[in-house]
Design an enzyme around this catalytic site. Structure first.
Site, PDB file in Angstrom:
ATOM      1  N   SER A 120       0.829  -1.209   0.000  1.00 39.11           N
ATOM      2  CA  SER A 120       0.000   0.000   0.000  1.00 39.11           C
ATOM      3  C   SER A 120       0.857   1.251   0.000  1.00 39.11           C
ATOM      4  CB  SER A 120      -0.861   0.054   1.265  1.00 39.11           C
ATOM      5  OG  SER A 120      -1.711  -1.031   1.329  1.00 39.11           O
ATOM      6  N   HIS A 141      -1.922  -2.927  -6.816  1.00 37.92           N
ATOM      7  CA  HIS A 141      -2.481  -2.509  -5.526  1.00 37.92           C
ATOM      8  C   HIS A 141      -4.001  -2.677  -5.535  1.00 37.92           C
ATOM      9  CE1 HIS A 141      -3.472   0.720  -2.386  1.00 37.92           C
ATOM     10  NE2 HIS A 141      -3.086  -0.381  -1.772  1.00 37.92           N
ATOM     11  N   GLU A 153      -4.786  -0.515  -8.784  1.00 35.25           N
ATOM     12  CA  GLU A 153      -3.785   0.414  -9.310  1.00 35.25           C
ATOM     13  C   GLU A 153      -2.612  -0.430  -9.812  1.00 35.25           C
ATOM     14  OE1 GLU A 153      -4.522   4.231  -6.328  1.00 35.25           O
ATOM     15  OE2 GLU A 153      -3.141   2.673  -5.699  1.00 35.25           O
ATOM     16  N   ASN A 191      -4.455   6.345  -1.990  1.00 32.09           N
ATOM     17  CA  ASN A 191      -4.016   6.579  -0.609  1.00 32.09           C
ATOM     18  C   ASN A 191      -3.299   7.913  -0.442  1.00 32.09           C
ATOM     19  OD1 ASN A 191      -5.162   4.305   0.401  1.00 32.09           O
ATOM     20  ND2 ASN A 191      -3.312   3.063   0.326  1.00 32.09           N
TER      21      ASN A 191
END
Ligand code: NAD
Length: 285
Positions: A120, A141, A153, A191
Site C-alpha cells: 500500500s 495494488h 492500481e 491513498n
C-alpha cells in the site's frame, strides 16, 4: 504479450486470500503460499466458504464454484511457485521481509515470469531493486476487500518494462477490475489523497468539537460521501490507517500525512475499528 495461466499468491491473509479467490473465479490456476500449513488451509477454507456464499446468493453455479475451488492449491514451499507466470505478493507491510521474498522469488520463478507486490505504501522500486531483474517487477495494488472493491492500481516502478506493466494490467482487467495505471509515488493515487484527507477529518473532530456521528452525517450529506469518514476508518482498520499514514509521512514529510494523536492512541488501546469490535463506533459480534 506474455500469457498468464498460473498465478502465485504469497501471503493468504486479508488481501492475499481475496486476490486468490478473484483469480480462481477468473479461471486462473492459483498456488497460494503461507508460512504454515495451518494458515494456508484456513485461508483455503475461507475462500471455499466465500465461494459457497456466492452459490447461495445465486451469483455462481455449484459446478463453477467447485471448479474454481479446485483451481486453488496451497503450500508452504516457495519452490512450488516455480511454474507461475505471475506472482502477487501480499505479505506483511515491511520492506525487509518483502525484499527478502522478492530476492528469493527472482531465483525461483522462470526468467520471464512477472512479480507483483500489493504493497500500500512502500516503494515498489525499492522492492524491485532486491531482485536481479527489476524490469519484471510491478505494483498491483488491490483494495480491501479485494473481491468487492472494483479498483486495482497498476504501479510502474522506475525500471518496470512495458511488457510487465501491460501483463499486470491485463490480469487486472480479467479479474474484473477497473484498472488505473500510475507511477511509483508514495501512496500511489488513492491513498496519497485519502490518507491525509481522513487525517484531516479526525483532526476536525477535536477542532470543531463534533461527534463521529455528526462528522459522518456532515460529510455524507454535505459532501456526498457514500460513507462517513469515521465509518470508513473503522472499516479500513485504525492500525492499518496509522501504519500507512506513518509510512507516507516518513516519505513525504508533510504534516498532514502524519497520523493524528487521537488515532495513534486508539490504535495503542486496541480500538482498531470494525475488526476489533470497537473504534469510533461499537460493533456487535
Ligand atoms: N488490509 C488492507 O486494507 C490492505 C489494502 C491494500 C493493500 N494491502 C497490503 O497487502 C499486504 C497484506 O496485507 P493484509 O492486510 O492482507 O495482511 P495480513 O496480515 O492479513 O496477511 C499477511 C499474511 O502474510 C503471511 N506471510 C507473512 N510472511 C510471509 C511469507 N514470507 N510467505 C508467505 N506468507 C507470509 C502471514 O502469515 C499473513 O497471513 C500488505 O502489503 C498491505 O499493505 C492491505
Amino acid at each position: 504479450m506474455k500469457e498468464i495461466r498460473t498465478i502465485g499468491v504469497v501471503g493468504l491473509g486479508a488481501m492475499g486470500a481475496g486476490i486468490a479467490q478473484l483469480a480462481v473465479e477468473a479461471g486462473y490456476e492459483v498456488v497460494g503460499r503461507e508460512v504454515t500449513a495451518g494458515l494456508g488451509n484456513a485461508a483455503a477454507d475461507r475462500i471455499g466458504h466465500f465461494l459457497t456464499r456466492k452459490v447461495e446468493k445465486g451469483q455462481l453455479g455449484q459446478s463453477e464454484r467447485d471448479a474454481a475451488a479446485a483451481r486453488l492449491s496451497v503450500t508452504t514451499e516457495l519452490a512450488a511457485l516455480a511454474g507461475c507466470d505471475l506472482v502477487i505478493e501480499a505479505i506483511v507491510e515491511e520492506l525487509g521481509p518483502k525484499r527478502a521474498l522478492f530476492a528469493e522469488l527472482g531465483r525461483t520463478v522462470a526468467p520471464d515470469a512477472i512479480l507483483a507486490t500489493n504493497t500500500s505504501a512502500l516503494s515498489v522500486t525499492e522492492i524491485a531493486a532486491a531482485t536481479d531483474t527489476p524490469e519484471r517487477v510491478v505494483g498491483m495494488h488491490f483494495f480491501n476487500p479485494a473481491p468487492l472493491m472494483p479498483l486495482v492500481e497498476i504501479v510502474r516502478a522506475e525500471l518496470s518494462s512495458d511488457l510487465a506493466v501491460d501483463a499486470a494490467a491485463n490480469v487486472g482487467e480479467r479479474l474484473g477490475k477497473e484498472v488505473v495505471r500510475c507511477h511509483d509515488t508514495p501512496g500511489f493515487v488513492v491513498n496519497r489523497i485519502l490518507i491525509p484527507l481522513l487525517n484531516d477529518c479526525v483532526r476536525v473532530l477535536d477542532e470543531a468539537r463534533v461527534s463521529p456521528e455528526s462528522l459522518d452525517t456532515a460529510m455524507r450529506n454535505g459532501a456526498g460521501w457514500p460513507m462517513g469518514p469515521c465509518t470508513l476508518v473503522d472499516l479500513v482498520g485504525i492500525d492499518v490507517h496509522v501504519h500507512a499514514a506513518e509510512a507516507l509521512y516518513e516519505k513525504l514529510r508533510e504534516p498532514r500525512m502524519a497520523p493524528p494523536p487521537r488515532l495513534v492512541a486508539m490504535k495503542n488501546a486496541g480500538l482498531l475499528g470494525r475488526k476489533s469490535g470497537r473504534g469510533f463506533y461499537r460493533y456487535d459480534g
